[in-house]
Design a protein around this motif. Structure first.
Motif, PDB file in Angstrom:
ATOM      1  N   GLU A 138       0.826  -1.207   0.000  1.00 44.66           N
ATOM      2  CA  GLU A 138       0.000   0.000   0.000  1.00 44.66           C
ATOM      3  C   GLU A 138       0.863   1.260   0.000  1.00 44.66           C
ATOM      4  O   GLU A 138       0.613   2.207  -0.764  1.00 44.66           O
ATOM      5  N   ILE A 139       1.892   1.271   0.838  1.00 44.61           N
ATOM      6  CA  ILE A 139       2.768   2.438   0.934  1.00 44.61           C
ATOM      7  C   ILE A 139       3.548   2.639  -0.357  1.00 44.61           C
ATOM      8  O   ILE A 139       3.695   3.770  -0.847  1.00 44.61           O
ATOM      9  N   LEU A 140       4.064   1.553  -0.927  1.00 44.17           N
ATOM     10  CA  LEU A 140       4.835   1.676  -2.170  1.00 44.17           C
ATOM     11  C   LEU A 140       3.984   2.213  -3.315  1.00 44.17           C
ATOM     12  O   LEU A 140       4.494   2.886  -4.216  1.00 44.17           O
ATOM     13  N   ASN A 141       2.696   1.921  -3.281  1.00 42.37           N
ATOM     14  CA  ASN A 141       1.785   2.473  -4.294  1.00 42.37           C
ATOM     15  C   ASN A 141       1.405   3.919  -4.007  1.00 42.37           C
ATOM     16  O   ASN A 141       0.941   4.625  -4.900  1.00 42.37           O
ATOM     17  N   LEU A 142       1.618   4.354  -2.766  1.00 46.64           N
ATOM     18  CA  LEU A 142       1.177   5.680  -2.340  1.00 46.64           C
ATOM     19  C   LEU A 142       2.228   6.767  -2.551  1.00 46.64           C
ATOM     20  O   LEU A 142       1.899   7.906  -2.895  1.00 46.64           O
ATOM     21  N   VAL A 143       3.508   6.434  -2.353  1.00 44.83           N
ATOM     22  CA  VAL A 143       4.561   7.458  -2.308  1.00 44.83           C
ATOM     23  C   VAL A 143       4.825   8.078  -3.668  1.00 44.83           C
ATOM     24  O   VAL A 143       4.461   7.533  -4.717  1.00 44.83           O
ATOM     25  N   LEU A 184       8.041   8.794  -4.614  1.00 44.03           N
ATOM     26  CA  LEU A 184       9.345   8.339  -5.079  1.00 44.03           C
ATOM     27  C   LEU A 184       9.821   7.178  -4.212  1.00 44.03           C
ATOM     28  O   LEU A 184       9.594   7.181  -3.004  1.00 44.03           O
ATOM     29  N   ILE A 185      10.463   6.199  -4.856  1.00 40.28           N
ATOM     30  CA  ILE A 185      11.025   5.062  -4.123  1.00 40.28           C
ATOM     31  C   ILE A 185      12.547   5.112  -4.232  1.00 40.28           C
ATOM     32  O   ILE A 185      13.094   5.133  -5.335  1.00 40.28           O
ATOM     33  N   LEU A 186      13.215   5.134  -3.085  1.00 37.49           N
ATOM     34  CA  LEU A 186      14.673   5.093  -3.034  1.00 37.49           C
ATOM     35  C   LEU A 186      15.093   3.642  -2.881  1.00 37.49           C
ATOM     36  O   LEU A 186      14.553   2.921  -2.035  1.00 37.49           O
ATOM     37  N   CYS A 187      16.062   3.190  -3.666  1.00 40.85           N
ATOM     38  CA  CYS A 187      16.446   1.773  -3.627  1.00 40.85           C
ATOM     39  C   CYS A 187      17.945   1.619  -3.851  1.00 40.85           C
ATOM     40  O   CYS A 187      18.592   2.493  -4.434  1.00 40.85           O
ATOM     41  N   GLU A 188      18.483   0.498  -3.384  1.00 38.92           N
ATOM     42  CA  GLU A 188      19.903   0.206  -3.574  1.00 38.92           C
ATOM     43  C   GLU A 188      20.249  -0.006  -5.037  1.00 38.92           C
ATOM     44  O   GLU A 188      21.158   0.586  -5.578  1.00 38.92           O
ATOM     45  N   ASP A 189      19.531  -0.933  -5.661  1.00 38.52           N
ATOM     46  CA  ASP A 189      19.797  -1.308  -7.047  1.00 38.52           C
ATOM     47  C   ASP A 189      18.465  -1.319  -7.789  1.00 38.52           C
ATOM     48  O   ASP A 189      17.586  -2.116  -7.488  1.00 38.52           O
ATOM     49  N   THR A 190      18.335  -0.446  -8.765  1.00 38.68           N
ATOM     50  CA  THR A 190      17.062  -0.335  -9.479  1.00 38.68           C
ATOM     51  C   THR A 190      16.705  -1.627 -10.198  1.00 38.68           C
ATOM     52  O   THR A 190      15.518  -1.961 -10.331  1.00 38.68           O
ATOM     53  N   ARG A 191      17.698  -2.381 -10.641  1.00 40.69           N
ATOM     54  CA  ARG A 191      17.413  -3.641 -11.337  1.00 40.69           C
ATOM     55  C   ARG A 191      16.784  -4.651 -10.389  1.00 40.69           C
ATOM     56  O   ARG A 191      15.823  -5.335 -10.744  1.00 40.69           O
ATOM     57  N   THR A 192      17.329  -4.750  -9.184  1.00 38.30           N
ATOM     58  CA  THR A 192      16.782  -5.690  -8.197  1.00 38.30           C
ATOM     59  C   THR A 192      15.393  -5.275  -7.745  1.00 38.30           C
ATOM     60  O   THR A 192      14.471  -6.092  -7.696  1.00 38.30           O
ATOM     61  N   SER A 193      15.230  -4.002  -7.423  1.00 40.22           N
ATOM     62  CA  SER A 193      13.941  -3.520  -6.921  1.00 40.22           C
ATOM     63  C   SER A 193      12.861  -3.572  -8.000  1.00 40.22           C
ATOM     64  O   SER A 193      11.682  -3.788  -7.696  1.00 40.22           O
ATOM     65  N   SER A 194      13.252  -3.388  -9.257  1.00 39.91           N
ATOM     66  CA  SER A 194      12.276  -3.410 -10.344  1.00 39.91           C
ATOM     67  C   SER A 194      11.567  -4.755 -10.445  1.00 39.91           C
ATOM     68  O   SER A 194      10.378  -4.824 -10.788  1.00 39.91           O
ATOM     69  N   LYS A 227       6.222   3.385  -9.917  1.00 38.20           N
ATOM     70  CA  LYS A 227       6.656   4.616  -9.266  1.00 38.20           C
ATOM     71  C   LYS A 227       8.093   4.918  -9.679  1.00 38.20           C
ATOM     72  O   LYS A 227       8.875   4.002  -9.960  1.00 38.20           O
ATOM     73  N   PRO A 228       8.478   6.196  -9.698  1.00 45.22           N
ATOM     74  CA  PRO A 228       9.871   6.537 -10.038  1.00 45.22           C
ATOM     75  C   PRO A 228      10.844   5.954  -9.021  1.00 45.22           C
ATOM     76  O   PRO A 228      10.556   5.921  -7.818  1.00 45.22           O
ATOM     77  N   LEU A 229      11.998   5.495  -9.508  1.00 50.38           N
ATOM     78  CA  LEU A 229      13.043   4.927  -8.655  1.00 50.38           C
ATOM     79  C   LEU A 229      14.278   5.820  -8.683  1.00 50.38           C
ATOM     80  O   LEU A 229      14.677   6.319  -9.736  1.00 50.38           O
ATOM     81  N   LYS A 248       7.324  16.174  -0.677  1.00 53.05           N
ATOM     82  CA  LYS A 248       7.321  14.850  -1.290  1.00 53.05           C
ATOM     83  C   LYS A 248       7.252  13.755  -0.235  1.00 53.05           C
ATOM     84  O   LYS A 248       7.757  13.912   0.880  1.00 53.05           O
ATOM     85  N   THR A 249       6.639  12.658  -0.606  1.00 54.41           N
ATOM     86  CA  THR A 249       6.602  11.476   0.240  1.00 54.41           C
ATOM     87  C   THR A 249       7.437  10.390  -0.423  1.00 54.41           C
ATOM     88  O   THR A 249       7.264  10.117  -1.612  1.00 54.41           O
ATOM     89  N   MET A 250       8.348   9.784   0.346  1.00 52.46           N
ATOM     90  CA  MET A 250       9.275   8.799  -0.213  1.00 52.46           C
ATOM     91  C   MET A 250       9.247   7.510   0.592  1.00 52.46           C
ATOM     92  O   MET A 250       8.938   7.512   1.787  1.00 52.46           O
ATOM     93  N   ALA A 251       9.608   6.431  -0.092  1.00 59.60           N
ATOM     94  CA  ALA A 251       9.819   5.141   0.566  1.00 59.60           C
ATOM     95  C   ALA A 251      11.255   4.724   0.300  1.00 59.60           C
ATOM     96  O   ALA A 251      11.739   4.828  -0.832  1.00 59.60           O
TER      97      ALA A 251
END
Length: 221
Positions: A21-26, A28-38, A48-50, A73-76
């Protein structure tokens, strides 16, 4: 607002409904590796933008991210696996947010050391999490200090250094100290090997070690 969102260790089903729910709400999503998180986000059709946020760039961008949060902005923040801040980046951004009175919320969820500890058969009422043992500088000093630690100890280790670490622990803690190695948690080839430090070291010497590893060691008598 900043959300710290735990992600699955391996099995993509191990994510909470609230995390999705939160990932759909924010915004922007901050992540270590965009390939893994994608892979995770695509699995749950989250679009959501990474933005990369990892140990190599966190010092450079933490102020910029805090500026955006202050602007509304709200971020995860997520990591490749597990809970942000547990041997993964998060501390600097959380500290900056607290400094600026930006709301921070950490959701409950996966952390590799918890199932490894509970499944080890070693005492769980008191324990200490040490993360990764230094490779060179400070390694001997730390092991000497921990040799008399009475609480159950938890370490993270890489496959290539596992045997070396088990042998070093046996040298400083004694070969008969009990331990448990949890490997590839929640994945198809999950393995939990228990025994003395000497026995477990000998076991892993005879095989090719792969995957992420949690090492749990009994405290001193």
């Amino acid at each position: 607002m900043l959300y710290l969102v735990p992600t699955p260790l391996g099995n993509l089903k191990d994510i909470t409904l609230r995390s999705l729910e939160i990932l759909n709400l924010v915004d922007l999503i901050l992540c270590e590796d965009t390939r893994t998180s994608s892979k995770l986000l695509q699995h749950y059709n989250i679009q959501k933008p990474l933005t990369p946020y990892h140990q190599h760039n966190e010092h450079k961008i933490v102020s910029h991210l805090a500026d955006q949060l202050e602007a509304g902005k709200t971020m995860a923040l997520i990591t490749d696996a597990g809970t942000p801040g547990i041997s993964d980046p998060a501390f600097l951004l959380v500290r900056e947010c607290i400094k600026r009175n930006i709301r921070v919320e950490c959701l409950p969820g996966a952390a590799a050391f918890v199932p490894a500890l509970v499944n080890s058969g070693l005492p769980t009422n008191r324990f200490v999490f040490e993360g990764f043992i230094p490779i060179k500088k400070g390694r001997q000093t730390l092991l000497k200090q921990l040799a008399t630690e009475e609480r159950t100890m938890i370490f993270y280790e890489s496959p290539m250094r596992l045997v070396k670490t088990l042998e070093d622990l046996a040298q400083y803690f004694g070969e008969v100290r009990n331990c448990s190695v949890a490997r590839e948690l929640t994945k198809m080839f999950e393995e939990n090997k228990r025994g003395t430090l000497k026995e477990v070291a000998e076991y892993f010497k005879s095989k090719t070690v792969k995957g992420e590893i949690v090492l749990v060691v009994a405290g001193a008598d």
